[in-house]
Design an enzyme around this catalytic site. Structure first.
Site, short mmCIF file in Angstrom:
data_model
loop_
_atom_site.label_atom_id
_atom_site.label_comp_id
_atom_site.label_asym_id
_atom_site.label_seq_id
_atom_site.Cartn_x
_atom_site.Cartn_y
_atom_site.Cartn_z
N GLY A 196 -58.07 -53.70 -2.04
CA GLY A 196 -58.86 -52.48 -1.86
C GLY A 196 -58.08 -51.25 -2.24
N GLY A 197 -57.08 -51.43 -3.10
CA GLY A 197 -56.20 -50.32 -3.44
C GLY A 197 -55.49 -49.82 -2.19
N SER A 283 -54.05 -57.36 -5.60
CA SER A 283 -54.61 -56.10 -6.07
C SER A 283 -53.86 -54.93 -5.43
CB SER A 283 -56.12 -56.06 -5.77
OG SER A 283 -56.74 -55.00 -6.41
#
Length: 595
Positions: A196-197, A283
Protein backbone atom coordinates in the site's frame (compact mmCIF):
# COMPACT_ATOMS: atom_id res chain seq x y z
CA UNK A 1 16.97 -23.30 -22.29
CA UNK A 2 13.35 -24.15 -21.70
CA UNK A 3 11.14 -21.10 -21.31
CA UNK A 4 9.64 -21.32 -17.79
CA UNK A 5 6.50 -19.35 -18.50
CA UNK A 6 3.10 -20.82 -19.22
CA UNK A 7 2.08 -18.67 -22.17
CA UNK A 8 -0.75 -18.57 -24.69
CA UNK A 9 -0.19 -18.90 -28.45
CA UNK A 10 -0.02 -15.77 -30.57
CA UNK A 11 -3.22 -14.81 -32.35
CA UNK A 12 -2.25 -13.19 -35.67
CA UNK A 13 -5.86 -12.23 -36.29
CA UNK A 14 -6.28 -10.32 -33.06
CA UNK A 15 -7.41 -6.75 -33.51
CA UNK A 16 -5.21 -3.91 -32.24
CA UNK A 17 -6.42 -2.23 -29.11
CA UNK A 18 -5.26 0.89 -27.27
CA UNK A 19 -6.61 -0.26 -23.93
CA UNK A 20 -3.29 -1.85 -22.95
CA UNK A 21 -1.60 1.53 -22.93
CA UNK A 22 -4.48 3.24 -21.13
CA UNK A 23 -4.59 0.50 -18.53
CA UNK A 24 -0.86 0.74 -18.00
CA UNK A 25 -1.07 4.49 -17.38
CA UNK A 26 -4.00 4.13 -15.03
CA UNK A 27 -2.43 1.25 -13.15
CA UNK A 28 0.95 2.89 -12.77
CA UNK A 29 -0.68 6.12 -11.64
CA UNK A 30 -2.21 4.10 -8.84
CA UNK A 31 1.03 2.29 -8.05
CA UNK A 32 3.06 5.51 -8.24
CA UNK A 33 6.13 6.01 -6.10
CA UNK A 34 4.10 4.74 -3.17
CA UNK A 35 2.89 1.60 -4.96
CA UNK A 36 -0.49 2.07 -3.38
CA UNK A 37 -2.33 -0.57 -5.38
CA UNK A 38 -2.33 -2.91 -2.43
CA UNK A 39 -3.51 -0.32 0.05
CA UNK A 40 -6.85 1.17 -0.98
CA UNK A 41 -9.33 1.30 1.88
CA UNK A 42 -11.41 -1.85 1.88
CA UNK A 43 -15.08 -2.46 2.21
CA UNK A 44 -15.55 -3.97 5.64
CA UNK A 45 -15.92 -7.75 5.54
CA UNK A 46 -15.29 -10.63 7.87
CA UNK A 47 -13.03 -13.42 6.68
CA UNK A 48 -13.86 -17.07 7.06
CA UNK A 49 -11.54 -18.85 9.49
CA UNK A 50 -8.40 -20.00 7.69
CA UNK A 51 -8.28 -23.76 7.26
CA UNK A 52 -4.97 -24.26 5.51
CA UNK A 53 -4.74 -26.62 2.58
CA UNK A 54 -7.84 -28.59 1.58
CA UNK A 55 -8.25 -31.62 3.80
CA UNK A 56 -9.82 -34.98 3.15
CA UNK A 57 -10.93 -35.14 6.76
CA UNK A 58 -14.68 -35.51 6.95
CA UNK A 59 -16.72 -32.73 8.50
CA UNK A 60 -18.35 -33.21 11.85
CA UNK A 61 -22.05 -33.85 12.21
CA UNK A 62 -22.64 -30.13 12.81
CA UNK A 63 -21.26 -29.31 9.40
CA UNK A 64 -18.17 -27.58 10.77
CA UNK A 65 -14.64 -28.42 9.69
CA UNK A 66 -12.04 -30.23 11.75
CA UNK A 67 -10.40 -27.19 13.38
CA UNK A 68 -9.88 -27.31 17.12
CA UNK A 69 -9.87 -23.89 18.80
CA UNK A 70 -8.86 -23.18 22.40
CA UNK A 71 -9.06 -19.83 24.18
CA UNK A 72 -8.46 -20.10 27.91
CA UNK A 73 -6.57 -18.57 30.80
CA UNK A 74 -4.81 -21.86 31.37
CA UNK A 75 -3.56 -22.46 27.84
CA UNK A 76 -3.46 -19.28 25.75
CA UNK A 77 -2.24 -16.44 27.98
CA UNK A 78 1.22 -14.96 27.54
CA UNK A 79 3.12 -12.20 29.30
CA UNK A 80 4.39 -9.07 27.54
CA UNK A 81 6.31 -6.12 28.95
CA UNK A 82 3.01 -4.20 29.19
CA UNK A 83 0.87 -6.95 30.66
CA UNK A 84 -0.75 -10.32 30.02
CA UNK A 85 -2.62 -11.08 26.79
CA UNK A 86 -5.08 -13.82 25.95
CA UNK A 87 -4.97 -15.21 22.45
CA UNK A 88 -6.32 -18.45 21.05
CA UNK A 89 -4.91 -21.69 19.72
CA UNK A 90 -6.06 -23.31 16.50
CA UNK A 91 -4.75 -26.71 15.42
CA UNK A 92 -1.49 -26.28 17.29
CA UNK A 93 -0.79 -22.63 16.45
CA UNK A 94 -1.11 -19.85 19.04
CA UNK A 95 -2.59 -16.68 17.56
CA UNK A 96 -2.57 -13.21 19.12
CA UNK A 97 -4.19 -10.28 17.33
CA UNK A 98 -4.32 -6.55 18.00
CA UNK A 99 -1.48 -6.54 20.55
CA UNK A 100 -0.39 -2.97 21.43
CA UNK A 101 3.27 -2.27 20.68
CA UNK A 102 2.78 1.47 21.18
CA UNK A 103 0.40 3.94 22.76
CA UNK A 104 -2.35 5.80 20.92
CA UNK A 105 -1.02 8.43 18.51
CA UNK A 106 -4.06 10.70 18.78
CA UNK A 107 -4.12 14.28 20.09
CA UNK A 108 -0.85 15.58 21.43
CA UNK A 109 0.90 12.39 20.25
CA UNK A 110 -0.02 12.99 16.60
CA UNK A 111 3.13 13.53 14.50
CA UNK A 112 5.27 12.57 17.51
CA UNK A 113 7.60 9.55 17.86
CA UNK A 114 5.79 6.46 19.17
CA UNK A 115 5.51 5.89 22.90
CA UNK A 116 5.51 2.52 24.65
CA UNK A 117 2.05 1.05 25.28
CA UNK A 118 0.48 1.97 28.57
CA UNK A 119 0.61 -1.04 30.93
CA UNK A 120 -2.62 -2.77 31.89
CA UNK A 121 -3.71 -4.90 34.80
CA UNK A 122 -5.23 -8.32 34.52
CA UNK A 123 -5.52 -10.14 31.18
CA UNK A 124 -6.15 -8.24 27.95
CA UNK A 125 -7.89 -9.96 25.06
CA UNK A 126 -5.84 -10.33 21.86
CA UNK A 127 -8.50 -12.07 19.82
CA UNK A 128 -9.18 -9.74 16.89
CA UNK A 129 -7.27 -7.40 14.64
CA UNK A 130 -6.69 -3.85 15.82
CA UNK A 131 -7.50 -0.53 14.20
CA UNK A 132 -5.79 0.58 11.01
CA UNK A 133 -4.30 3.98 10.29
CA UNK A 134 -6.91 6.41 8.91
CA UNK A 135 -6.77 6.74 5.17
CA UNK A 136 -8.23 9.17 2.67
CA UNK A 137 -12.01 8.92 2.71
CA UNK A 138 -13.92 7.38 -0.16
CA UNK A 139 -14.69 10.76 -1.72
CA UNK A 140 -11.03 11.02 -2.73
CA UNK A 141 -10.73 7.64 -4.41
CA UNK A 142 -10.91 6.88 -8.11
CA UNK A 143 -14.01 4.72 -8.42
CA UNK A 144 -14.50 4.77 -12.19
CA UNK A 145 -13.34 1.18 -12.59
CA UNK A 146 -10.02 2.05 -14.25
CA UNK A 147 -8.07 1.69 -11.04
CA UNK A 148 -6.54 -1.75 -10.62
CA UNK A 149 -6.98 -1.67 -6.85
CA UNK A 150 -10.73 -1.11 -7.19
CA UNK A 151 -11.33 -3.83 -9.76
CA UNK A 152 -13.61 -6.81 -9.25
CA UNK A 153 -11.17 -9.45 -10.48
CA UNK A 154 -8.31 -7.99 -8.45
CA UNK A 155 -10.45 -8.09 -5.30
CA UNK A 156 -11.56 -11.65 -6.06
CA UNK A 157 -8.15 -13.13 -6.84
CA UNK A 158 -6.35 -11.39 -3.95
CA UNK A 159 -9.15 -11.91 -1.39
CA UNK A 160 -9.19 -8.17 -0.65
CA UNK A 161 -11.22 -7.13 2.37
CA UNK A 162 -10.27 -10.37 4.12
CA UNK A 163 -10.90 -8.90 7.56
CA UNK A 164 -12.67 -5.93 9.10
CA UNK A 165 -10.68 -2.70 8.81
CA UNK A 166 -11.69 -0.08 11.38
CA UNK A 167 -9.70 3.18 11.19
CA UNK A 168 -8.36 5.00 14.20
CA UNK A 169 -5.23 6.67 15.53
CA UNK A 170 -4.81 4.02 18.23
CA UNK A 171 -3.42 1.77 15.51
CA UNK A 172 -0.01 0.65 16.78
CA UNK A 173 -0.98 -3.01 17.01
CA UNK A 174 0.63 -6.24 15.93
CA UNK A 175 -0.46 -9.82 15.25
CA UNK A 176 1.52 -12.94 16.00
CA UNK A 177 1.47 -16.63 15.12
CA UNK A 178 3.63 -19.25 16.87
CA UNK A 179 3.59 -22.93 17.75
CA UNK A 180 4.65 -22.39 21.35
CA UNK A 181 4.37 -19.83 24.14
CA UNK A 182 6.02 -19.60 27.54
CA UNK A 183 8.83 -21.91 26.42
CA UNK A 184 12.58 -21.72 25.98
CA UNK A 185 12.93 -22.87 22.37
CA UNK A 186 13.97 -20.12 19.95
CA UNK A 187 12.57 -20.02 16.43
CA UNK A 188 13.34 -17.62 13.56
CA UNK A 189 11.08 -14.56 13.57
CA UNK A 190 9.60 -13.18 10.34
CA UNK A 191 8.20 -9.64 10.57
CA UNK A 192 6.09 -8.65 7.56
CA UNK A 193 5.68 -5.10 6.20
CA UNK A 194 2.37 -4.70 4.35
CA UNK A 195 1.90 -3.12 0.95
CA UNK A 196 0.00 0.00 0.00
CA UNK A 197 3.01 2.24 -0.41
CA UNK A 198 3.48 4.47 2.61
CA UNK A 199 -0.07 5.72 2.31
CA UNK A 200 -2.56 2.85 2.69
CA UNK A 201 -3.17 -0.77 3.54
CA UNK A 202 -2.87 -2.68 6.79
CA UNK A 203 -1.36 -5.85 8.19
CA UNK A 204 -4.60 -7.77 7.72
CA UNK A 205 -6.39 -6.44 4.64
CA UNK A 206 -5.29 -9.34 2.43
CA UNK A 207 -6.02 -12.94 3.35
CA UNK A 208 -2.55 -13.87 2.11
CA UNK A 209 -1.03 -12.07 5.14
CA UNK A 210 -2.41 -14.69 7.54
CA UNK A 211 0.60 -16.24 9.29
CA UNK A 212 -0.95 -19.49 10.53
CA UNK A 213 0.29 -21.74 7.71
CA UNK A 214 3.80 -20.31 7.80
CA UNK A 215 4.03 -20.83 11.56
CA UNK A 216 2.55 -24.34 11.49
CA UNK A 217 4.28 -25.72 8.38
CA UNK A 218 7.71 -24.15 8.90
CA UNK A 219 8.03 -23.66 12.67
CA UNK A 220 8.70 -19.92 12.63
CA UNK A 221 7.16 -17.02 14.53
CA UNK A 222 5.27 -14.64 12.22
CA UNK A 223 4.48 -11.01 13.05
CA UNK A 224 2.34 -8.57 11.05
CA UNK A 225 1.34 -5.09 12.19
CA UNK A 226 -0.36 -1.77 11.56
CA UNK A 227 1.41 1.57 11.75
CA UNK A 228 1.01 5.22 10.83
CA UNK A 229 0.74 6.04 7.13
CA UNK A 230 0.15 9.01 4.81
CA UNK A 231 -0.33 12.36 6.59
CA UNK A 232 -0.24 10.71 10.03
CA UNK A 233 3.14 9.09 9.49
CA UNK A 234 5.00 11.31 7.03
CA UNK A 235 3.96 14.97 7.34
CA UNK A 236 7.18 17.00 7.33
CA UNK A 237 6.53 19.84 9.77
CA UNK A 238 10.14 20.35 10.82
CA UNK A 239 10.55 23.65 8.93
CA UNK A 240 7.16 24.90 10.12
CA UNK A 241 6.99 23.75 13.73
CA UNK A 242 10.63 23.67 14.75
CA UNK A 243 12.41 21.20 17.00
CA UNK A 244 9.20 19.82 18.50
CA UNK A 245 8.30 18.37 15.09
CA UNK A 246 11.81 17.36 14.04
CA UNK A 247 10.75 13.70 13.64
CA UNK A 248 7.35 14.24 12.06
CA UNK A 249 8.47 13.41 8.51
CA UNK A 250 9.43 9.89 9.56
CA UNK A 251 7.31 8.87 12.55
CA UNK A 252 5.76 6.14 10.39
CA UNK A 253 9.19 4.58 10.07
CA UNK A 254 9.82 5.02 13.80
CA UNK A 255 6.64 2.97 14.35
CA UNK A 256 8.34 0.12 12.49
CA UNK A 257 11.38 0.46 14.71
CA UNK A 258 9.01 0.24 17.68
CA UNK A 259 7.62 -3.04 16.27
CA UNK A 260 11.13 -4.44 16.06
CA UNK A 261 11.93 -3.21 19.58
CA UNK A 262 8.79 -4.99 20.84
CA UNK A 263 10.00 -8.15 19.12
CA UNK A 264 13.41 -7.80 20.75
CA UNK A 265 11.89 -7.38 24.21
CA UNK A 266 9.03 -9.88 24.01
CA UNK A 267 9.47 -12.49 21.32
CA UNK A 268 11.31 -15.04 23.46
CA UNK A 269 8.09 -15.54 25.45
CA UNK A 270 6.46 -16.56 22.17
CA UNK A 271 9.09 -19.10 21.18
CA UNK A 272 11.02 -16.67 18.99
CA UNK A 273 14.70 -15.81 18.75
CA UNK A 274 15.36 -12.04 19.03
CA UNK A 275 18.76 -12.72 17.48
CA UNK A 276 17.21 -14.14 14.27
CA UNK A 277 14.73 -11.61 12.92
CA UNK A 278 13.91 -11.25 9.23
CA UNK A 279 12.01 -8.27 7.88
CA UNK A 280 10.14 -8.86 4.64
CA UNK A 281 7.59 -6.88 2.70
CA UNK A 282 5.89 -6.47 -0.66
CA UNK A 283 5.48 -3.34 -2.79
CA UNK A 284 5.42 -0.39 -0.36
CA UNK A 285 6.33 -2.93 2.32
CA UNK A 286 9.50 -3.62 0.37
CA UNK A 287 10.16 0.12 0.46
CA UNK A 288 9.81 0.00 4.24
CA UNK A 289 12.36 -2.82 4.35
CA UNK A 290 14.99 -0.91 2.35
CA UNK A 291 14.38 2.25 4.39
CA UNK A 292 14.90 0.30 7.63
CA UNK A 293 18.18 -0.97 6.20
CA UNK A 294 19.41 2.64 6.11
CA UNK A 295 18.15 3.73 9.55
CA UNK A 296 20.55 3.89 12.52
CA UNK A 297 17.64 3.36 14.96
CA UNK A 298 16.89 -0.03 13.37
CA UNK A 299 20.44 -1.35 13.36
CA UNK A 300 20.73 -4.66 15.21
CA UNK A 301 16.96 -5.17 15.42
CA UNK A 302 16.85 -7.37 12.30
CA UNK A 303 19.29 -9.71 10.65
CA UNK A 304 17.97 -10.54 7.18
CA UNK A 305 15.85 -8.64 4.64
CA UNK A 306 13.48 -9.64 1.82
CA UNK A 307 12.11 -7.11 -0.71
CA UNK A 308 9.20 -8.26 -2.89
CA UNK A 309 8.37 -5.91 -5.80
CA UNK A 310 9.63 -2.90 -3.89
CA UNK A 311 11.37 -0.73 -6.52
CA UNK A 312 12.75 1.89 -4.16
CA UNK A 313 16.26 3.23 -4.35
CA UNK A 314 15.55 6.75 -3.09
CA UNK A 315 13.26 8.39 -0.55
CA UNK A 316 11.72 11.86 -0.54
CA UNK A 317 13.70 15.07 -0.30
CA UNK A 318 12.95 17.64 2.44
CA UNK A 319 11.95 20.10 -0.30
CA UNK A 320 9.25 17.76 -1.63
CA UNK A 321 7.79 16.68 1.71
CA UNK A 322 8.08 20.22 3.08
CA UNK A 323 6.09 21.61 0.16
CA UNK A 324 3.43 18.95 0.66
CA UNK A 325 3.16 19.88 4.34
CA UNK A 326 2.70 23.55 3.45
CA UNK A 327 -0.15 22.62 1.12
CA UNK A 328 -1.85 20.56 3.85
CA UNK A 329 -1.63 23.49 6.27
CA UNK A 330 -3.03 25.82 3.63
CA UNK A 331 -5.93 23.46 2.86
CA UNK A 332 -6.91 23.74 6.54
CA UNK A 333 -6.67 27.56 6.43
CA UNK A 334 -3.97 27.57 9.08
CA UNK A 335 -0.96 29.84 9.20
CA UNK A 336 2.56 28.53 9.66
CA UNK A 337 2.40 29.69 13.26
CA UNK A 338 -0.64 27.50 13.92
CA UNK A 339 1.03 24.14 13.27
CA UNK A 340 0.18 22.85 16.74
CA UNK A 341 -3.51 23.11 15.87
CA UNK A 342 -3.01 20.24 13.42
CA UNK A 343 -3.08 17.93 16.42
CA UNK A 344 -6.64 19.05 17.18
CA UNK A 345 -8.07 18.70 13.65
CA UNK A 346 -10.60 15.85 13.35
CA UNK A 347 -9.41 12.83 11.39
CA UNK A 348 -11.83 13.27 8.51
CA UNK A 349 -10.80 16.91 7.96
CA UNK A 350 -7.10 16.13 8.14
CA UNK A 351 -7.36 13.17 5.78
CA UNK A 352 -9.43 15.20 3.34
CA UNK A 353 -7.00 18.11 3.39
CA UNK A 354 -4.10 15.74 2.82
CA UNK A 355 -5.85 14.22 -0.20
CA UNK A 356 -6.54 17.65 -1.68
CA UNK A 357 -2.97 18.79 -1.07
CA UNK A 358 -1.60 15.71 -2.82
CA UNK A 359 -3.61 16.56 -5.94
CA UNK A 360 -1.63 19.81 -6.20
CA UNK A 361 1.78 18.12 -6.07
CA UNK A 362 3.59 17.35 -9.35
CA UNK A 363 2.84 13.83 -10.51
CA UNK A 364 5.42 11.78 -12.46
CA UNK A 365 4.37 10.92 -15.99
CA UNK A 366 3.53 7.27 -16.51
CA UNK A 367 5.91 5.79 -19.03
CA UNK A 368 7.81 2.63 -19.89
CA UNK A 369 10.90 4.73 -19.17
CA UNK A 370 9.68 5.40 -15.67
CA UNK A 371 12.17 5.57 -12.82
CA UNK A 372 10.45 6.00 -9.48
CA UNK A 373 10.79 9.57 -8.37
CA UNK A 374 9.17 11.81 -5.81
CA UNK A 375 5.47 11.32 -5.39
CA UNK A 376 2.98 10.37 -2.68
CA UNK A 377 3.74 9.95 1.00
CA UNK A 378 6.91 8.35 2.29
CA UNK A 379 9.98 8.79 4.45
CA UNK A 380 12.17 11.85 4.01
CA UNK A 381 15.95 11.90 3.92
CA UNK A 382 16.20 14.20 6.92
CA UNK A 383 19.84 13.61 7.86
CA UNK A 384 18.81 12.23 11.24
CA UNK A 385 16.27 9.40 11.28
CA UNK A 386 17.00 8.60 7.64
CA UNK A 387 20.47 10.04 6.99
CA UNK A 388 20.68 8.93 3.34
CA UNK A 389 18.73 7.42 0.49
CA UNK A 390 18.19 3.72 1.17
CA UNK A 391 19.98 2.32 -1.91
CA UNK A 392 21.44 5.34 -3.68
CA UNK A 393 24.18 5.78 -4.68
CA UNK A 394 24.88 2.35 -3.20
CA UNK A 395 23.56 -0.13 -0.67
CA UNK A 396 23.66 1.20 2.91
CA UNK A 397 26.87 0.41 4.75
CA UNK A 398 25.04 0.41 8.08
CA UNK A 399 23.37 -2.91 7.14
CA UNK A 400 26.25 -4.34 5.14
CA UNK A 401 26.15 -7.56 7.17
CA UNK A 402 22.44 -8.18 6.45
CA UNK A 403 21.75 -10.68 3.61
CA UNK A 404 19.23 -9.47 1.03
CA UNK A 405 16.72 -11.34 -1.13
CA UNK A 406 15.00 -9.13 -3.70
CA UNK A 407 12.86 -9.64 -6.77
CA UNK A 408 9.81 -8.85 -8.87
CA UNK A 409 6.86 -10.49 -10.58
CA UNK A 410 6.99 -11.08 -14.33
CA UNK A 411 4.05 -8.71 -14.87
CA UNK A 412 3.80 -5.80 -12.44
CA UNK A 413 2.10 -2.59 -13.57
CA UNK A 414 0.30 -4.24 -16.50
CA UNK A 415 -1.71 -7.45 -16.15
CA UNK A 416 -4.75 -9.21 -17.54
CA UNK A 417 -6.89 -8.54 -14.46
CA UNK A 418 -10.24 -7.06 -15.47
CA UNK A 419 -9.13 -7.09 -19.11
CA UNK A 420 -11.20 -9.74 -20.87
CA UNK A 421 -9.74 -8.55 -24.20
CA UNK A 422 -6.08 -8.90 -23.15
CA UNK A 423 -5.45 -11.83 -25.46
CA UNK A 424 -6.84 -9.86 -28.39
CA UNK A 425 -3.84 -7.55 -28.30
CA UNK A 426 -1.92 -8.09 -31.52
CA UNK A 427 1.66 -7.57 -32.66
CA UNK A 428 0.77 -4.25 -34.25
CA UNK A 429 -0.54 -2.90 -30.96
CA UNK A 430 2.54 -4.15 -29.09
CA UNK A 431 4.76 -2.36 -31.58
CA UNK A 432 2.75 0.86 -31.31
CA UNK A 433 2.76 0.92 -27.52
CA UNK A 434 6.50 0.37 -27.18
CA UNK A 435 7.27 2.82 -29.98
CA UNK A 436 5.43 5.60 -28.09
CA UNK A 437 8.24 5.56 -25.55
CA UNK A 438 11.27 4.31 -27.43
CA UNK A 439 10.78 5.49 -30.99
CA UNK A 440 13.18 3.95 -33.49
CA UNK A 441 14.69 1.71 -30.79
CA UNK A 442 11.39 0.00 -30.06
CA UNK A 443 11.79 -2.92 -32.46
CA UNK A 444 15.26 -3.85 -31.18
CA UNK A 445 13.88 -3.75 -27.61
CA UNK A 446 10.94 -5.97 -28.55
CA UNK A 447 13.26 -8.38 -30.37
CA UNK A 448 15.52 -8.60 -27.30
CA UNK A 449 12.58 -9.44 -25.04
CA UNK A 450 11.24 -11.90 -27.61
CA UNK A 451 14.53 -13.81 -27.40
CA UNK A 452 14.15 -14.03 -23.62
CA UNK A 453 10.46 -14.98 -23.80
CA UNK A 454 9.88 -16.67 -27.17
CA UNK A 455 6.43 -18.06 -26.27
CA UNK A 456 4.95 -14.83 -24.92
CA UNK A 457 1.80 -13.43 -26.49
CA UNK A 458 1.92 -9.79 -27.63
CA UNK A 459 0.05 -8.69 -24.50
CA UNK A 460 2.31 -10.73 -22.21
CA UNK A 461 5.43 -9.35 -23.88
CA UNK A 462 4.14 -5.82 -23.39
CA UNK A 463 3.40 -6.59 -19.73
CA UNK A 464 6.95 -7.90 -19.28
CA UNK A 465 8.49 -4.84 -20.95
CA UNK A 466 6.29 -2.57 -18.80
CA UNK A 467 7.64 -4.30 -15.69
CA UNK A 468 11.07 -2.80 -16.40
CA UNK A 469 10.30 0.06 -14.02
CA UNK A 470 10.26 -2.58 -11.26
CA UNK A 471 12.93 -4.87 -12.68
CA UNK A 472 15.66 -2.26 -13.07
CA UNK A 473 15.66 -1.05 -9.45
CA UNK A 474 15.29 -4.60 -8.10
CA UNK A 475 18.39 -5.67 -10.00
CA UNK A 476 20.11 -2.49 -8.84
CA UNK A 477 19.31 -3.36 -5.22
CA UNK A 478 20.93 -6.76 -5.70
CA UNK A 479 23.91 -5.35 -7.61
CA UNK A 480 24.62 -2.61 -5.07
CA UNK A 481 24.21 -5.00 -2.15
CA UNK A 482 26.60 -7.53 -3.72
CA UNK A 483 29.12 -4.75 -4.32
CA UNK A 484 29.56 -4.27 -0.57
CA UNK A 485 31.00 -7.78 -0.39
CA UNK A 486 29.87 -8.30 3.20
CA UNK A 487 26.66 -10.34 2.91
CA UNK A 488 25.02 -12.20 0.02
CA UNK A 489 22.26 -10.97 -2.26
CA UNK A 490 19.76 -13.20 -4.08
CA UNK A 491 17.51 -12.28 -7.01
CA UNK A 492 14.22 -13.77 -8.26
CA UNK A 493 11.43 -13.29 -10.79
CA UNK A 494 8.04 -14.81 -9.95
CA UNK A 495 6.46 -16.05 -13.19
CA UNK A 496 3.74 -18.61 -12.33
CA UNK A 497 0.30 -18.06 -13.87
CA UNK A 498 -2.85 -18.79 -11.92
CA UNK A 499 -5.29 -21.05 -13.77
CA UNK A 500 -8.13 -18.89 -12.45
CA UNK A 501 -9.90 -16.71 -15.05
CA UNK A 502 -8.44 -18.88 -17.81
CA UNK A 503 -4.90 -17.90 -16.85
CA UNK A 504 -5.47 -14.38 -18.16
CA UNK A 505 -4.26 -12.40 -15.07
CA UNK A 506 -0.61 -13.40 -15.49
CA UNK A 507 2.00 -13.02 -12.70
CA UNK A 508 0.61 -9.70 -11.48
CA UNK A 509 1.66 -7.32 -8.69
CA UNK A 510 1.12 -8.86 -5.21
CA UNK A 511 0.06 -12.31 -6.41
CA UNK A 512 3.15 -14.06 -4.98
CA UNK A 513 2.36 -13.08 -1.37
CA UNK A 514 0.01 -16.03 -0.92
CA UNK A 515 2.82 -18.46 -1.71
CA UNK A 516 5.49 -16.74 0.40
CA UNK A 517 3.12 -17.25 3.35
CA UNK A 518 2.43 -20.86 2.23
CA UNK A 519 -1.22 -19.94 1.85
CA UNK A 520 -2.14 -21.73 -1.38
CA UNK A 521 -4.86 -23.49 0.62
CA UNK A 522 -6.78 -20.54 2.00
CA UNK A 523 -6.04 -18.28 -1.01
CA UNK A 524 -7.75 -20.63 -3.42
CA UNK A 525 -9.20 -17.80 -5.54
CA UNK A 526 -5.60 -17.33 -6.67
CA UNK A 527 -4.09 -20.82 -6.43
CA UNK A 528 -7.13 -22.55 -7.86
CA UNK A 529 -6.43 -25.32 -5.36
CA UNK A 530 -4.25 -27.12 -7.91
CA UNK A 531 -1.45 -29.57 -7.01
CA UNK A 532 1.14 -27.44 -8.83
CA UNK A 533 0.08 -24.39 -6.81
CA UNK A 534 0.55 -26.26 -3.53
CA UNK A 535 3.94 -27.54 -4.68
CA UNK A 536 5.14 -24.06 -5.70
CA UNK A 537 3.77 -22.53 -2.50
CA UNK A 538 5.86 -25.02 -0.55
CA UNK A 539 8.96 -24.33 -2.64
CA UNK A 540 8.74 -20.56 -2.22
CA UNK A 541 7.76 -20.49 1.46
CA UNK A 542 10.55 -22.95 2.28
CA UNK A 543 13.03 -20.71 0.45
CA UNK A 544 11.83 -17.68 2.42
CA UNK A 545 12.07 -19.56 5.72
CA UNK A 546 15.50 -21.02 4.94
CA UNK A 547 16.68 -17.51 4.16
CA UNK A 548 15.22 -16.36 7.48
CA UNK A 549 17.07 -19.15 9.29
CA UNK A 550 20.45 -18.96 7.58
CA UNK A 551 20.62 -16.09 5.09
CA UNK A 552 20.56 -18.67 2.26
CA UNK A 553 17.28 -19.60 0.50
CA UNK A 554 18.50 -22.87 -1.01
CA UNK A 555 16.78 -26.16 -0.21
CA UNK A 556 16.41 -29.62 -1.75
CA UNK A 557 13.15 -28.72 -3.49
CA UNK A 558 14.77 -26.05 -5.72
CA UNK A 559 17.50 -25.97 -8.34
CA UNK A 560 20.69 -24.54 -6.88
CA UNK A 561 20.20 -20.78 -6.41
CA UNK A 562 23.56 -18.96 -6.67
CA UNK A 563 24.22 -15.66 -5.01
CA UNK A 564 23.76 -12.61 -7.20
CA UNK A 565 26.90 -11.05 -8.67
CA UNK A 566 27.34 -8.27 -11.21
CA UNK A 567 29.12 -10.77 -13.45
CA UNK A 568 26.43 -13.48 -13.62
CA UNK A 569 23.26 -11.86 -12.21
CA UNK A 570 21.84 -15.28 -11.35
CA UNK A 571 18.07 -15.04 -10.91
CA UNK A 572 15.62 -17.71 -9.77
CA UNK A 573 12.45 -17.96 -11.87
CA UNK A 574 9.66 -19.27 -9.64
CA UNK A 575 7.41 -21.32 -11.90
CA UNK A 576 6.57 -24.95 -12.63
CA UNK A 577 9.33 -25.94 -12.97
CA UNK A 578 11.63 -23.42 -11.26
CA UNK A 579 14.92 -22.58 -12.94
CA UNK A 580 17.85 -20.18 -12.67
CA UNK A 581 18.77 -17.80 -15.48
CA UNK A 582 21.81 -15.56 -15.75
CA UNK A 583 21.42 -11.97 -16.98
CA UNK A 584 17.62 -12.14 -17.41
CA UNK A 585 16.31 -9.36 -19.66
CA UNK A 586 19.83 -7.99 -19.71
CA UNK A 587 19.90 -6.91 -23.34
CA UNK A 588 16.40 -5.45 -23.28
CA UNK A 589 17.05 -3.42 -20.14
CA UNK A 590 20.36 -2.19 -21.56
CA UNK A 591 18.69 -1.07 -24.79
CA UNK A 592 16.01 0.76 -22.83
CA UNK A 593 18.64 2.62 -20.81
CA UNK A 594 20.50 3.65 -23.96
CA UNK A 595 17.54 4.76 -26.04
Amino acid sequence: MKDPHVQKKLNPKSAPTSKGRRFFIGGMATLGAGLASSGILRTTAIAQPPRGAPSKTKSTASGCGSSTVIASDAATVAETTAGKIRGFKRNGVHIFKGVPYGASTAGARRFMPPMKPEPWKGIRNALQYGRVCPNQDSAHFNTDGKNLANSDEDAFVLHRGAAATVPGEDCLRLNLWTQEINASRKRPVMVYMHGGGFSGGSGHDLLSYDGESLARNHDVVVVTHNHRLNVYGYLNLAHLGGEEYASSANVGMLDLVAVLAWVRDNIARFGGDPGSVTIFGQSGGGGKVVALMAMPAAKGLFHRAIVQSGPFLKSLSPDYSGRLAELVVAELSLSKSQVSELQLIPVDRLSGAAAEAMKKMPRPKSSLRRVYGEYDWGPTVDGLILPRHPFDPGAPQISADVPLLTGTNLHEGVSGLDRPDANATGVEELNRLVKEDFGDSSQTIIDAYRRDYPKATPFDLYAIIAAASFRRPAFEQATRKAALGAAPAYSYIYSWRTPVLDGRPGPFHACEIAFTFDNAGICDHYSGGTPEAFALSKQISTAWVNFARTGNPNHDGLPHWPTYTAEHQATMYFDTPCEVRNHPEGEGLRLMAQS
